[in-house]
Design an enzyme around this catalytic site. Structure first.
Site: not given
Length: 971
Positions: A384, A388, A456, A460, A531, A533, A537
């Protein structure tokens, strides 16, 4: 700020959902293999097992888990990160069944006695007004009398359905359930069909095998086989099925709808499929949702499907007046086994053009503040945070290029390349490893449960693919599949595999095609379901596919990205931002959601209650793929007004992201906010002052997005500032092209350039992809050997005895139906006939025939037939081409082996597409291969689907590229 951010997406369940806390991800269980080998991919590769000391998919106690499936599903790629994943991924050791499942209009939960079914119509809202849920509450439990299963396994799945299965030695029970299905389709053996109501049901209709009941204010109909009667004893309802094994249950909008639902009660949905068709010339995306049904009795094959709000807003197919309640707003019912939606495709840009009135010296200073850091990656090591950092640096590369700072541009490109190659090599401490049990690629070092929970991956990996797209823009050779591009595509497939024939990964792991958005949790082990969030992304992933596909000429990847991007943009507007004010319950005291759950939504994040981060988590990262946020400028303004109201009238956390968000709706206000506050803020970890300054000042000049105007390329956008319209487009190819906009404007974009009315700027470096051929090729030579029956079980060989002996394993398609061992010298085209609108799948129809005789060769053990054929449907929609390869081993006129490959669906975009035998896979084969002794090899190419002609490229030289070739398994 950084320590706070490192708490995002904790592996523990939300306390408000009353679930057990998860164990630390660093538990040293199920450690990887120290002897993992590297699977080569181009110049890089990935490990075939986890590195030593690492973890893979585990339960909350840290013990390793395997997919919970029946024997017939063993070894298949498990669809993690779905609405039903808690069925297949046992997160809690004490629950071998499932957590709550949300597939509206129903809710479900598996238990020892069968399947709990509910239809919540009244949301619960927390006392602080920050979360609403349509929480599962059982009305009925479906099963078979006496069932006491030790677990629930998965016995099948399709694009938006699943079939859980129960067995206890004496009884079996299965139920097919899914999004939009108002029915539960059940099969039971070993006893009577049994339905247990949560309270004594009120019976309002009894037709023997059809029973209408009301439980907890909800209306249901129960359908047993004809000749079988339901009986009611207190809260237990049963039916002796006799020799039959099926029944169904429907939730009805009202009692008056019983007859309609009875019509389709025995037409069981057995498969569901989504398909998409991006049409650049029209600037539209057409998505088709198809359910396949099998009648259990009678001949009815239709069904009823309930459409979510984002679907019924974009369909022109007739809908009934029937509706349901759901956490995503009202659902509307379609009578029919399929429906389609059509959406406008708003483009994205790889970067904004150089149009701002910024101080270039100041911008250069901001640029160097990051580029000149001793370690621009800030010591980050996991997927991650490395991602970024890659994202931050990638956004600075085009800025350096626009400033004419080629040294800094190339330095940044080198940094990004180096970090990607470190991860893509497959032998370093930072690498990707394939888990053959769960069919997934995991990056190590992992973070936020990407390893132990399979969370995720799309979040990522998006940063890696975005960075690779930027590199490809400036260095095409680096992105070749034979170099580092192959690893980029493997990474993309892990999160969004669109190839149904590729068994290495599940279909669209992180995207729910019916819900229209992604899910983040690998196991969905929560009372509120799955879920997501950071929807932004997820959009970063979609836009990365568009850009990487465009930069490398991979139209399939590009179009997949367009589908994901366009679809999720609509659901974000409706379910995260409530843009039409028709989804959130009145008692929910917020106009935006930080997280969407299966059961509802929450004004929160995983790690903080700070309003700026709750709003900002659905904005970051800001890139040229963020333009979708500007489609509903009213929603942006309402979102930020609420933020300020909840935050003392100002932006505090993540001010740069919020200024950039503001610039999409009110660029003048964003510029004023930047001018007043840029000296005293800390950039968000994936942002930089240079990019924020560049973004805001460019939009201050360009204005806001015009979402009503489309272009015939996905890398274009139109901006409006007062009465001034600016059309912007990026051309990735090595030749100039004309971009046509739907408002009638045409823009000539030079090769490898971004252009607008304000001028053009050519990218530095050595990027660029060869442009596609024109829609009307001048050479249309067809092979002469085209007389084949419309549908033949096997071809008839016509060997030519005078052909000299031929050896070799690679043959090139040439004009006049020839196959040769050397490439051609001048590319031309052969016309593939129109299919006449009929389905010719598997049956050659007016085929092009290519043949070589007198071939000698020894069969290679383990080898297989393969080919790369380059085809182009130009602007025609709905075409598919198919190939059959036949071997007459001895030249006696009889084909000993006939291999038919799955057809290849071409897109309606002018340009050569690669039809690969290995990718398509065998559809059928007859006979057996042996050694070739003066044998004959034949290739047939025909239209499997469609009503228009297509072109096949033949005779091309290696220098010309796109060479159509056959590879046979002989030495």
């Amino acid at each position: 700020m950084k320590p706070l951010r490192q708490l995002r997406r904790p592996t523990a369940a939300v306390a408000a959902l009353t679930l057990a806390a998860a164990a630390a991800l660093t538990a040293t269980v199920a450690t990887g293999s120290a002897s993992a080998a590297t699977v080569p991919v181009g110049l890089g590769g990935y490990r075939d097992a986890r590195p030593a000391g690492t973890v893979g998919p585990s339960n909350s106690d840290g013990a390793p888990v395997t997919p919970k499936v029946t024997a017939r599903m063993a070894g298949k790629a498990a669809p993690t990160n779905d609405w039903w994943s808690s069925l297949i991924y046992q997160r809690y050791a004490g629950n071998p069944y499932s957590e709550n499942l949300y597939a509206n209009p129903y809710t479900f939960k598996a238990a020892a006695s069968g399947l709990e079914v509910g239809y919540p119509t009244n949301p619960t809202v927390t006392s602080d007004g920050r979360q609403y849920d349509f929480t599962h509450t059982k009305d009925l439990t479906l099963g078979v009398a006496g069932l006491n299963s030790p677990d629930t396994k998965v016995d099948g799945w399709s694009d938006w359905t699943v079939t859980p299965y129960w067995a206890d030695g004496a009884h079996t029970f299965s139920a097919t359930i899914g999004h939009g299905l108002p029915y539960v389709y059940a099969h039971a053996t070993g006893g009577a069909a049994q339905i247990t109501a949560a309270s004594a049901p009120a019976v309002w209709s009894n037709q023997g095998n059809v029973l209408g009941i009301t439980v907890a204010g909800h209306t249901y109909a129960l359908f047993a086989p004809t000749g079988v009667n339901w009986s009611v004893n207190g809260s237990t309802i049963s039916a002796n099925l006799g020799a039959k094994d099926y029944y169904s249950v429907a939730v009805l909008p009202s009692q008056a709808d019983l007859a309609t639902y009875k019509t389709y009660a025995y037409s069981f949905v057995t498969d569901t499929k989504v398909g998409w068709d991006y049409q650049p010339a029209a600037g539209t995306l057409r998505t088709t949702y198809t359910a396949t049904t099998t009648p259990q009795e009678g001949t009815q094959t239709g069904t009823l499907q309930a459409l979510y709000r984002h679907q019924w807003l974009t369909t022109t197919d007739p809908l009934t007046a029937l509706t349901y309640t759901s956490p995503e707003g009202q659902m509307k019912v379609r009578e029919g086994a399929s429906f389609s939606t059509t959406q406008t495709v708003n483009g994205i840009l790889p970067s904004l053009p150089d149009a701002g009135s910024y101080d270039r010296a100041k911008l250069a200073g901001y640029l160097h503040a990051v580029a000149d850091l001793p370690d621009p990656f800030m010591g980050y090591s996991d997927t991650y945070w490395v991602g970024k950092a890659l994202g931050q640096l990638s956004q600075l590369i085009p800025i350096a290029d626009q400033l004419g700072d080629t040294a800094t541009r190339d330095k940044l490109i080198g940094l990004v390349k180096g970090k990607l190659q470190t991860w893509f090599t497959g032998t370093n401490a930072s690498s990707f490893a394939y888990d053959n049990v769960w069919k997934t690629l995991i990056g190590y070092p992992a973070s936020y449960g990407t390893d132990a929970e399979l969370n995720d991956h799309h979040f990522h990996y998006a940063y890696f693919i975005q960075a690779a797209a930027t590199v490809a823009r400036y260095d095409a050779a680096w992105a070749a599949d034979s170099a580092w591009g192959g690893m980029v595509k493997i990474l993309a497939k892990d999160a969004a595999n669109a190839d149904r024939a590729d068994a290495r990964f599940p279909l669209l792991r992180n995207f729910d095609p019916y819900a229209g958005h992604g899910w983040a949790s690998g196991h969905a082990g929560f009372a509120a379901g799955n879920n997501e969030e950071s929807s932004s992304e997820s959009m970063n992933f979609s836009s990365a596919l568009v850009l990487y596909g465009s930069a490398t000429g991979d139209t399939a990847m590009r179009d997949l990205g367009v589908y994901l991007y366009t679809t999720e943009a609509k659901t974000i507007e409706q379910y995260w931002f409530n843009a039409d004010k028709q989804v959130f319950p009145a008692a929910f005291q917020h106009g935006t959601a930080g997280m969407v759950w299966g059961s509802g939504a929450a004004y929160s994040t995983w790690w903080t209650a700070a309003p700026g981060m709750i709003h900002g988590i659905n904005v970051l990262p800001v890139t040229g793929g963020s333009l979708y946020l500007g489609r509903r400028q009213d929603a942006v303004k309402a979102n930020l007004a609420e933020l300020k109201a909840n935050n003392g009238g100002q932006f505090t956390d993540w001010r740069d992201l919020l200024w950039e968000f503001e610039a999409l709706a009110d660029p003048a206000a964003a510029k004023a906010d930047w001018d007043a506050g840029n000296a005293g803020y800390t950039p968000e970890e994936g942002e930089s002052r240079a990019h924020t300054y560049h973004w805001i000042y460019n939009l201050a000049t360009l204005g806001t997005l015009d979402p009503a105007t489309t272009a015939d390329t996905p890398t274009a956008a139109v901006f409006v500032n007062g009465s001034t319209r600016t059309h912007v487009a990026h051309n990735y190819t090595t030749a100039a092209r004309t971009v046509r906009f739907s408002d009638g404007f045409t823009l000539t974009v030079p090769a490898r350039s971004t252009a607008s009315e304000r001028g053009s700027f050519t990218d530095g470096g050595t990027g660029g992809v060869t442009p596609s051929p024109s829609a009307s090729p001048t050479a249309t030579a067809s092979p002469t050997a085209t007389a084949s029956p419309t549908a033949t079980a096997s071809p008839t060989a016509s060997p030519t005895a005078t052909v000299p002996a031929t050896t070799g394993s690679t043959f090139y398609l040439q004009p006049a139906g020839a196959l040769t061992t050397t490439t051609g010298t001048a590319a031309t085209t052969a016309t593939i006939a129109a299919g006449g609108g009929a389905n010719h799948d598997g049956a050659p129809y007016q085929p092009l025939v290519y043949q070589v005789a007198n071939v000698t060769g020894t069969l290679k053990s383990g080898a297989a037939t393969d080919f790369d054929l380059f085809v182009d449907a130009a602007g025609s929609v709905g075409l598919a081409q198919q190939v059959r390869v036949s071997y007459d081993l001895t030249g006696d006129g009889s084909f000993d082996r006939v291999e038919t490959f799955r057809y290849f669906a071409t897109d309606p975009v002018t340009g050569w597409e690669r039809y690969s035998g290995a990718t398509a896979g065998l559809q059928s084969a007859t006979g057996t291969l042996g050694n070739l002794a003066k044998g004959t090899v034949r290739v047939e190419v025909w239209p499997a689907l469609g009503n228009a002609t297509a072109q096949l490229r033949v005779g091309a030289s290696q220098a010309q590229g796109s060479v159509s070739v056959l590879r046979i398994p002989f030495g």
